[in-house]
Write a protein that holds these residues in place. Structure first.
Motif, PDB file in Angstrom:
ATOM      1  N   SER A 185       0.824  -1.215   0.000  1.00  0.00           N
ATOM      2  CA  SER A 185       0.000   0.000   0.000  1.00  0.00           C
ATOM      3  C   SER A 185       0.857   1.265   0.000  1.00  0.00           C
ATOM      4  O   SER A 185       0.444   2.298  -0.518  1.00  0.00           O
ATOM      5  CB  SER A 185      -0.949   0.008   1.203  1.00  0.00           C
ATOM      6  OG  SER A 185      -0.225   0.131   2.399  1.00  0.00           O
ATOM      7  N   ASN A 186       2.071   1.200   0.543  1.00  0.00           N
ATOM      8  CA  ASN A 186       2.937   2.381   0.607  1.00  0.00           C
ATOM      9  C   ASN A 186       3.861   2.538  -0.595  1.00  0.00           C
ATOM     10  O   ASN A 186       4.358   3.639  -0.841  1.00  0.00           O
ATOM     11  CB  ASN A 186       3.778   2.362   1.886  1.00  0.00           C
ATOM     12  CG  ASN A 186       2.964   2.736   3.095  1.00  0.00           C
ATOM     13  OD1 ASN A 186       2.601   3.877   3.278  1.00  0.00           O
ATOM     14  ND2 ASN A 186       2.626   1.751   3.910  1.00  0.00           N
ATOM     15  N   THR A 187       4.105   1.449  -1.316  1.00  0.00           N
ATOM     16  CA  THR A 187       5.066   1.532  -2.430  1.00  0.00           C
ATOM     17  C   THR A 187       4.461   1.159  -3.777  1.00  0.00           C
ATOM     18  O   THR A 187       5.067   1.439  -4.807  1.00  0.00           O
ATOM     19  CB  THR A 187       6.280   0.621  -2.174  1.00  0.00           C
ATOM     20  OG1 THR A 187       5.847  -0.744  -2.175  1.00  0.00           O
ATOM     21  CG2 THR A 187       6.960   0.946  -0.866  1.00  0.00           C
ATOM     22  N   GLY A 188       3.302   0.497  -3.770  1.00  0.00           N
ATOM     23  CA  GLY A 188       2.693   0.080  -5.031  1.00  0.00           C
ATOM     24  C   GLY A 188       3.446  -1.047  -5.712  1.00  0.00           C
ATOM     25  O   GLY A 188       3.215  -1.337  -6.884  1.00  0.00           O
ATOM     26  N   ARG A 189       4.353  -1.687  -4.987  1.00  0.00           N
ATOM     27  CA  ARG A 189       5.144  -2.765  -5.559  1.00  0.00           C
ATOM     28  C   ARG A 189       4.314  -4.038  -5.735  1.00  0.00           C
ATOM     29  O   ARG A 189       3.356  -4.278  -5.027  1.00  0.00           O
ATOM     30  CB  ARG A 189       6.324  -3.101  -4.652  1.00  0.00           C
ATOM     31  CG  ARG A 189       7.522  -2.225  -4.822  1.00  0.00           C
ATOM     32  CD  ARG A 189       8.233  -2.592  -6.123  1.00  0.00           C
ATOM     33  NE  ARG A 189       9.579  -2.128  -6.156  1.00  0.00           N
ATOM     34  CZ  ARG A 189       9.962  -0.998  -6.735  1.00  0.00           C
ATOM     35  NH1 ARG A 189       9.094  -0.222  -7.315  1.00  0.00           N
ATOM     36  NH2 ARG A 189      11.227  -0.657  -6.744  1.00  0.00           N
ATOM     37  N   ASN A 190       4.753  -4.871  -6.651  1.00  0.00           N
ATOM     38  CA  ASN A 190       4.145  -6.159  -6.936  1.00  0.00           C
ATOM     39  C   ASN A 190       4.312  -7.078  -5.729  1.00  0.00           C
ATOM     40  O   ASN A 190       5.384  -7.149  -5.135  1.00  0.00           O
ATOM     41  CB  ASN A 190       4.834  -6.746  -8.178  1.00  0.00           C
ATOM     42  CG  ASN A 190       4.264  -8.070  -8.577  1.00  0.00           C
ATOM     43  OD1 ASN A 190       4.263  -9.010  -7.797  1.00  0.00           O
ATOM     44  ND2 ASN A 190       3.785  -8.138  -9.789  1.00  0.00           N
ATOM     45  N   LEU A 191       3.243  -7.786  -5.368  1.00  0.00           N
ATOM     46  CA  LEU A 191       3.246  -8.646  -4.183  1.00  0.00           C
ATOM     47  C   LEU A 191       4.318  -9.736  -4.269  1.00  0.00           C
ATOM     48  O   LEU A 191       4.981 -10.044  -3.278  1.00  0.00           O
ATOM     49  CB  LEU A 191       1.855  -9.278  -3.977  1.00  0.00           C
ATOM     50  CG  LEU A 191       1.621  -9.975  -2.656  1.00  0.00           C
ATOM     51  CD1 LEU A 191       1.851  -9.033  -1.476  1.00  0.00           C
ATOM     52  CD2 LEU A 191       0.216 -10.549  -2.602  1.00  0.00           C
ATOM     53  N   GLU A 192       4.534 -10.280  -5.461  1.00  0.00           N
ATOM     54  CA  GLU A 192       5.547 -11.323  -5.627  1.00  0.00           C
ATOM     55  C   GLU A 192       6.943 -10.775  -5.342  1.00  0.00           C
ATOM     56  O   GLU A 192       7.771 -11.429  -4.704  1.00  0.00           O
ATOM     57  CB  GLU A 192       5.495 -11.921  -7.046  1.00  0.00           C
ATOM     58  CG  GLU A 192       4.215 -12.687  -7.346  1.00  0.00           C
ATOM     59  CD  GLU A 192       3.957 -13.795  -6.340  1.00  0.00           C
ATOM     60  OE1 GLU A 192       4.913 -14.548  -6.027  1.00  0.00           O
ATOM     61  OE2 GLU A 192       2.823 -13.898  -5.837  1.00  0.00           O
ATOM     62  N   GLU A 193       7.193  -9.576  -5.807  1.00  0.00           N
ATOM     63  CA  GLU A 193       8.484  -8.921  -5.567  1.00  0.00           C
ATOM     64  C   GLU A 193       8.680  -8.667  -4.077  1.00  0.00           C
ATOM     65  O   GLU A 193       9.767  -8.879  -3.525  1.00  0.00           O
ATOM     66  CB  GLU A 193       8.540  -7.604  -6.345  1.00  0.00           C
ATOM     67  CG  GLU A 193       9.860  -6.894  -6.293  1.00  0.00           C
ATOM     68  CD  GLU A 193       9.861  -5.605  -7.086  1.00  0.00           C
ATOM     69  OE1 GLU A 193      10.905  -4.932  -7.070  1.00  0.00           O
ATOM     70  OE2 GLU A 193       8.837  -5.261  -7.701  1.00  0.00           O
ATOM     71  N   ILE A 194       7.612  -8.222  -3.408  1.00  0.00           N
ATOM     72  CA  ILE A 194       7.691  -7.955  -1.972  1.00  0.00           C
ATOM     73  C   ILE A 194       7.979  -9.238  -1.205  1.00  0.00           C
ATOM     74  O   ILE A 194       8.852  -9.265  -0.322  1.00  0.00           O
ATOM     75  CB  ILE A 194       6.362  -7.325  -1.476  1.00  0.00           C
ATOM     76  CG1 ILE A 194       6.178  -5.928  -2.085  1.00  0.00           C
ATOM     77  CG2 ILE A 194       6.338  -7.229   0.048  1.00  0.00           C
ATOM     78  CD1 ILE A 194       4.807  -5.320  -1.880  1.00  0.00           C
ATOM     79  N   LYS A 195       7.295 -10.311  -1.562  1.00  0.00           N
ATOM     80  CA  LYS A 195       7.527 -11.598  -0.885  1.00  0.00           C
ATOM     81  C   LYS A 195       8.958 -12.063  -1.070  1.00  0.00           C
ATOM     82  O   LYS A 195       9.576 -12.602  -0.155  1.00  0.00           O
ATOM     83  CB  LYS A 195       6.560 -12.658  -1.422  1.00  0.00           C
ATOM     84  CG  LYS A 195       5.152 -12.495  -0.936  1.00  0.00           C
ATOM     85  CD  LYS A 195       4.249 -13.571  -1.517  1.00  0.00           C
ATOM     86  CE  LYS A 195       2.820 -13.418  -1.015  1.00  0.00           C
ATOM     87  NZ  LYS A 195       1.914 -14.418  -1.608  1.00  0.00           N
ATOM     88  N   ARG A 196       9.501 -11.837  -2.252  1.00  0.00           N
ATOM     89  CA  ARG A 196      10.872 -12.236  -2.534  1.00  0.00           C
ATOM     90  C   ARG A 196      11.872 -11.448  -1.677  1.00  0.00           C
ATOM     91  O   ARG A 196      12.820 -11.992  -1.143  1.00  0.00           O
ATOM     92  CB  ARG A 196      11.179 -12.020  -4.025  1.00  0.00           C
ATOM     93  CG  ARG A 196      12.548 -12.522  -4.474  1.00  0.00           C
ATOM     94  CD  ARG A 196      12.895 -12.054  -5.853  1.00  0.00           C
ATOM     95  NE  ARG A 196      13.091 -10.605  -5.831  1.00  0.00           N
ATOM     96  CZ  ARG A 196      12.650  -9.774  -6.782  1.00  0.00           C
ATOM     97  NH1 ARG A 196      11.985 -10.221  -7.796  1.00  0.00           N
ATOM     98  NH2 ARG A 196      12.883  -8.487  -6.676  1.00  0.00           N
ATOM     99  N   ASP A 197      11.642 -10.138  -1.540  1.00  0.00           N
ATOM    100  CA  ASP A 197      12.587  -9.282  -0.831  1.00  0.00           C
ATOM    101  C   ASP A 197      12.407  -9.278   0.679  1.00  0.00           C
ATOM    102  O   ASP A 197      13.325  -8.906   1.423  1.00  0.00           O
ATOM    103  CB  ASP A 197      12.488  -7.843  -1.338  1.00  0.00           C
ATOM    104  CG  ASP A 197      12.975  -7.699  -2.772  1.00  0.00           C
ATOM    105  OD1 ASP A 197      13.796  -8.524  -3.209  1.00  0.00           O
ATOM    106  OD2 ASP A 197      12.534  -6.746  -3.454  1.00  0.00           O
ATOM    107  N   PHE A 198      11.218  -9.687   1.161  1.00  0.00           N
ATOM    108  CA  PHE A 198      10.934  -9.624   2.602  1.00  0.00           C
ATOM    109  C   PHE A 198      10.594 -11.008   3.162  1.00  0.00           C
ATOM    110  O   PHE A 198       9.684 -11.173   3.957  1.00  0.00           O
ATOM    111  CB  PHE A 198       9.797  -8.644   2.882  1.00  0.00           C
ATOM    112  CG  PHE A 198      10.165  -7.213   2.604  1.00  0.00           C
ATOM    113  CD1 PHE A 198      10.694  -6.406   3.586  1.00  0.00           C
ATOM    114  CD2 PHE A 198       9.996  -6.690   1.323  1.00  0.00           C
ATOM    115  CE1 PHE A 198      11.039  -5.089   3.301  1.00  0.00           C
ATOM    116  CE2 PHE A 198      10.341  -5.380   1.032  1.00  0.00           C
ATOM    117  CZ  PHE A 198      10.875  -4.581   2.039  1.00  0.00           C
ATOM    118  N   ASP A 199      11.340 -11.984   2.745  1.00  0.00           N
ATOM    119  CA  ASP A 199      11.100 -13.338   3.253  1.00  0.00           C
ATOM    120  C   ASP A 199      12.341 -13.914   3.868  1.00  0.00           C
ATOM    121  O   ASP A 199      13.436 -13.593   3.609  1.00  0.00           O
ATOM    122  CB  ASP A 199      10.601 -14.234   2.116  1.00  0.00           C
ATOM    123  CG  ASP A 199       9.790 -15.394   2.654  1.00  0.00           C
ATOM    124  OD1 ASP A 199       9.371 -15.336   3.828  1.00  0.00           O
ATOM    125  OD2 ASP A 199       9.603 -16.344   1.897  1.00  0.00           O
TER     126      ASP A 199
END
Length: 199
Positions: A185-199
């Motif tokens: 919600s704060n960055t508009g980034r793709n959920l898959e990308e977020i999961k990759r970077d924050f896992d």
């Protein structure tokens, strides 16, 4: 559109072409001098116009919004990487206000001026998009650095410690989905990308 008659054109080229060619060859030095003079004159006129614009700005004759538009395009947009969140937010709010002013002016004026207002609004919207995109990119980068190093001190979020605390609470929470939703919600980034970077 009708056909263009070719014969008269060919006749004109045959009649005047050799004369024109001979004239150019005979007066090549004069033609070159005239072209050089025209080029120099064009540069001088351009310099004069630029100096006149600068002078108007210095004297305060340029309207504030126009002066800010010039400043955004010449300085501020080139320096977005060096700004923190509060500075970017200030830019975003100012540009949003300018767009609102233009839209209000558009509603109160005649239809004749509407295309000019729309064009101005579009130019300011392009600036706003760049600022918002830069905010999203920088915030995502900061979130990644904080996530990977809890001791990292973010100068970007200076003045937004409450926002940063929310992020850290989500990081410490067992439910990763809340963290992903916060970042998305704060960055508009793709959920898959977020999961990759924050896992």
């Amino acid at each position: 559109m009708g056909n263009i008659p070719i014969k008269p054109i060919i006749k004109t080229v045959k009649t005047h072409g050799p004369k024109a060619g001979k004239f150019v060859v005979d007066n090549l030095d004069n033609i070159a001098s005239a072209m050089k003079f025209a080029s120099t004159a064009a540069k001088k006129v351009n310099e004069y116009n630029n100096n006149k614009k600068d002078e108007k700005q210095k004297q305060g004759k340029t309207p504030y919004r126009k002066a800010r538009f010039i400043q955004y395009n010449s300085d501020i947009l080139h320096d977005l990487d060096n700004k923190n969140r509060i500075e970017l937010l200030q830019c975003k709010l100012e540009v949003s206000q300018f767009i609102q002013q233009i839209n209000n002016e558009e509603q109160n004026e005649a239809l004749v001026k509407k295309p000019f207002r729309t064009e101005r609004s579009n130019k300011w919207n392009q600036i706003l998009i760049q600022i918002e995109d830069k905010m999203k990119i920088k915030e995502y980068q900061e979130y990644v650095m904080i996530y990977n190093n809890p001791n990292y001190k973010s100068s970007y979020f200076e003045g937004f410690e409450g926002h940063l605390d929310k992020f850290k609470n989500h990081v410490n929470n067992e439910d990763k989905q809340l963290l992903y939703q916060f970042i998305e919600s704060n960055t508009g980034r793709n959920l898959e990308e977020i999961k990759r970077d924050f896992d």
